[in-house]
Design a protein around this motif. Sequence first.
Motif, PDB file in Angstrom:
ATOM      1  N   GLU A 129       0.836  -1.205   0.000  1.00 15.61           N
ATOM      2  CA  GLU A 129       0.000   0.000   0.000  1.00 15.61           C
ATOM      3  C   GLU A 129       0.871   1.255   0.000  1.00 15.61           C
ATOM      4  O   GLU A 129       0.580   2.229  -0.698  1.00 15.61           O
ATOM      5  CB  GLU A 129      -0.944  -0.002   1.197  1.00 15.61           C
ATOM      6  N   LYS A 130       1.949   1.229   0.773  1.00 16.87           N
ATOM      7  CA  LYS A 130       2.845   2.394   0.840  1.00 16.87           C
ATOM      8  C   LYS A 130       3.477   2.681  -0.522  1.00 16.87           C
ATOM      9  O   LYS A 130       3.555   3.837  -0.958  1.00 16.87           O
ATOM     10  CB  LYS A 130       3.931   2.159   1.887  1.00 16.87           C
ATOM     11  N   LYS A 131       3.900   1.617  -1.220  1.00 15.55           N
ATOM     12  CA  LYS A 131       4.525   1.797  -2.528  1.00 15.55           C
ATOM     13  C   LYS A 131       3.505   2.289  -3.562  1.00 15.55           C
ATOM     14  O   LYS A 131       3.816   3.138  -4.399  1.00 15.55           O
ATOM     15  CB  LYS A 131       5.175   0.483  -2.981  1.00 15.55           C
ATOM     16  N   VAL A 132       2.281   1.767  -3.495  1.00 14.25           N
ATOM     17  CA  VAL A 132       1.226   2.228  -4.396  1.00 14.25           C
ATOM     18  C   VAL A 132       0.977   3.718  -4.160  1.00 14.25           C
ATOM     19  O   VAL A 132       0.933   4.512  -5.107  1.00 14.25           O
ATOM     20  CB  VAL A 132      -0.071   1.413  -4.203  1.00 14.25           C
ATOM     21  N   GLN A 133       0.811   4.093  -2.910  1.00 12.18           N
ATOM     22  CA  GLN A 133       0.530   5.486  -2.571  1.00 12.18           C
ATOM     23  C   GLN A 133       1.649   6.422  -3.032  1.00 12.18           C
ATOM     24  O   GLN A 133       1.391   7.492  -3.580  1.00 12.18           O
ATOM     25  CB  GLN A 133       0.301   5.646  -1.061  1.00 12.18           C
ATOM     26  N   GLU A 134       2.890   6.005  -2.798  1.00  8.09           N
ATOM     27  CA  GLU A 134       4.025   6.847  -3.202  1.00  8.09           C
ATOM     28  C   GLU A 134       4.040   7.072  -4.709  1.00  8.09           C
ATOM     29  O   GLU A 134       4.256   8.191  -5.178  1.00  8.09           O
ATOM     30  CB  GLU A 134       5.342   6.211  -2.754  1.00  8.09           C
ATOM     31  N   ASN A 135       3.784   6.016  -5.473  1.00  7.69           N
ATOM     32  CA  ASN A 135       3.795   6.145  -6.932  1.00  7.69           C
ATOM     33  C   ASN A 135       2.604   6.947  -7.451  1.00  7.69           C
ATOM     34  O   ASN A 135       2.757   7.748  -8.379  1.00  7.69           O
ATOM     35  CB  ASN A 135       3.861   4.766  -7.587  1.00  7.69           C
ATOM     36  N   VAL A 136       1.440   6.767  -6.856  1.00  2.00           N
ATOM     37  CA  VAL A 136       0.272   7.548  -7.260  1.00  2.00           C
ATOM     38  C   VAL A 136       0.505   9.030  -6.951  1.00  2.00           C
ATOM     39  O   VAL A 136       0.204   9.900  -7.776  1.00  2.00           O
ATOM     40  CB  VAL A 136      -1.014   7.010  -6.586  1.00  2.00           C
ATOM     41  N   GLU A 137       1.079   9.323  -5.796  1.00  2.00           N
ATOM     42  CA  GLU A 137       1.387  10.712  -5.452  1.00  2.00           C
ATOM     43  C   GLU A 137       2.385  11.318  -6.442  1.00  2.00           C
ATOM     44  O   GLU A 137       2.248  12.484  -6.823  1.00  2.00           O
ATOM     45  CB  GLU A 137       1.934  10.803  -4.030  1.00  2.00           C
ATOM     46  N   CYS A 138       3.373  10.537  -6.845  1.00  2.00           N
ATOM     47  CA  CYS A 138       4.344  11.023  -7.841  1.00  2.00           C
ATOM     48  C   CYS A 138       3.648  11.363  -9.153  1.00  2.00           C
ATOM     49  O   CYS A 138       3.968  12.375  -9.788  1.00  2.00           O
ATOM     50  CB  CYS A 138       5.438   9.991  -8.073  1.00  2.00           C
ATOM     51  N   ILE A 140       0.415  12.205  -9.511  1.00  2.00           N
ATOM     52  CA  ILE A 140      -0.427  13.381  -9.280  1.00  2.00           C
ATOM     53  C   ILE A 140       0.411  14.656  -9.313  1.00  2.00           C
ATOM     54  O   ILE A 140       0.010  15.667  -9.891  1.00  2.00           O
ATOM     55  CB  ILE A 140      -1.160  13.266  -7.921  1.00  2.00           C
ATOM     56  N   MET A 141       1.589  14.605  -8.707  1.00  7.25           N
ATOM     57  CA  MET A 141       2.451  15.791  -8.601  1.00  7.25           C
ATOM     58  C   MET A 141       3.338  15.993  -9.839  1.00  7.25           C
ATOM     59  O   MET A 141       4.151  16.918  -9.875  1.00  7.25           O
ATOM     60  CB  MET A 141       3.332  15.687  -7.356  1.00  7.25           C
ATOM     61  N   CYS A 142       3.188  15.147 -10.848  1.00  7.59           N
ATOM     62  CA  CYS A 142       3.950  15.269 -12.106  1.00  7.59           C
ATOM     63  C   CYS A 142       5.458  15.243 -11.865  1.00  7.59           C
ATOM     64  O   CYS A 142       6.224  15.947 -12.532  1.00  7.59           O
ATOM     65  CB  CYS A 142       3.565  16.540 -12.852  1.00  7.59           C
ATOM     66  N   VAL A 143       5.906  14.424 -10.925  1.00  8.09           N
ATOM     67  CA  VAL A 143       7.322  14.388 -10.549  1.00  8.09           C
ATOM     68  C   VAL A 143       8.218  14.029 -11.734  1.00  8.09           C
ATOM     69  O   VAL A 143       9.205  14.707 -11.999  1.00  8.09           O
ATOM     70  CB  VAL A 143       7.547  13.419  -9.362  1.00  8.09           C
ATOM     71  N   VAL A 144       7.871  12.974 -12.452  1.00  6.23           N
ATOM     72  CA  VAL A 144       8.731  12.541 -13.561  1.00  6.23           C
ATOM     73  C   VAL A 144       8.683  13.543 -14.708  1.00  6.23           C
ATOM     74  O   VAL A 144       9.717  13.849 -15.314  1.00  6.23           O
ATOM     75  CB  VAL A 144       8.341  11.125 -14.040  1.00  6.23           C
ATOM     76  N   ALA A 145       7.520  14.084 -14.990  1.00 13.24           N
ATOM     77  CA  ALA A 145       7.406  15.095 -16.051  1.00 13.24           C
ATOM     78  C   ALA A 145       8.266  16.316 -15.724  1.00 13.24           C
ATOM     79  O   ALA A 145       8.951  16.864 -16.603  1.00 13.24           O
ATOM     80  CB  ALA A 145       5.945  15.501 -16.245  1.00 13.24           C
TER      81      ALA A 145
END
Length: 152
Positions: A129-138, A140-145
């Motif tokens: 769940e923690k890993k899912v949440q971290e990736n979904v947040e990334c 949402i926040m357009c971290v990779v973009a």
Amino acid sequence: ERERAWLEMSGAGRERPNVLITGTPGVGKTSTAEQIAAGLAGMTHVNLGQLIREKGLHGGKHEDAELDTFVLDEDLVCDELEDQMTAGGNIVDFHTCDFFPERWFDLVVVLRTSNDVLYPRLEARGYTEKKVQENVECEIMCVVAEEARESY
């Protein structure tokens, strides 16, 4: 003729371009890269996550076991890929892009997807769940973009 035009356009001295496909885990990087490489003669798909695991291009497991990930050794990765990237003809897929030499890539593509699609994909992979949440947040926040914009 087409190759000569590419050389003039790229200025990189390579016969074939290098493409980076990046994005949050679960957006479809590997599937997209595989399809593109299969459809273009002379192009090779480089699944960087798989290469890192197979060749031990990391510093061991992350201290947070819930993330179930390796600590990337950027120097080892760059050393491993240098000759292949210099030659060209690579479609690299990886979830981050800010450590690659800028000269390696002729095109950087950032894939995105909606959280309604992303969340179940990550759960289906068995992510915590923690890993899912971290990736979904990334996502949402357009971290990779944002990393791609800043790096290229």
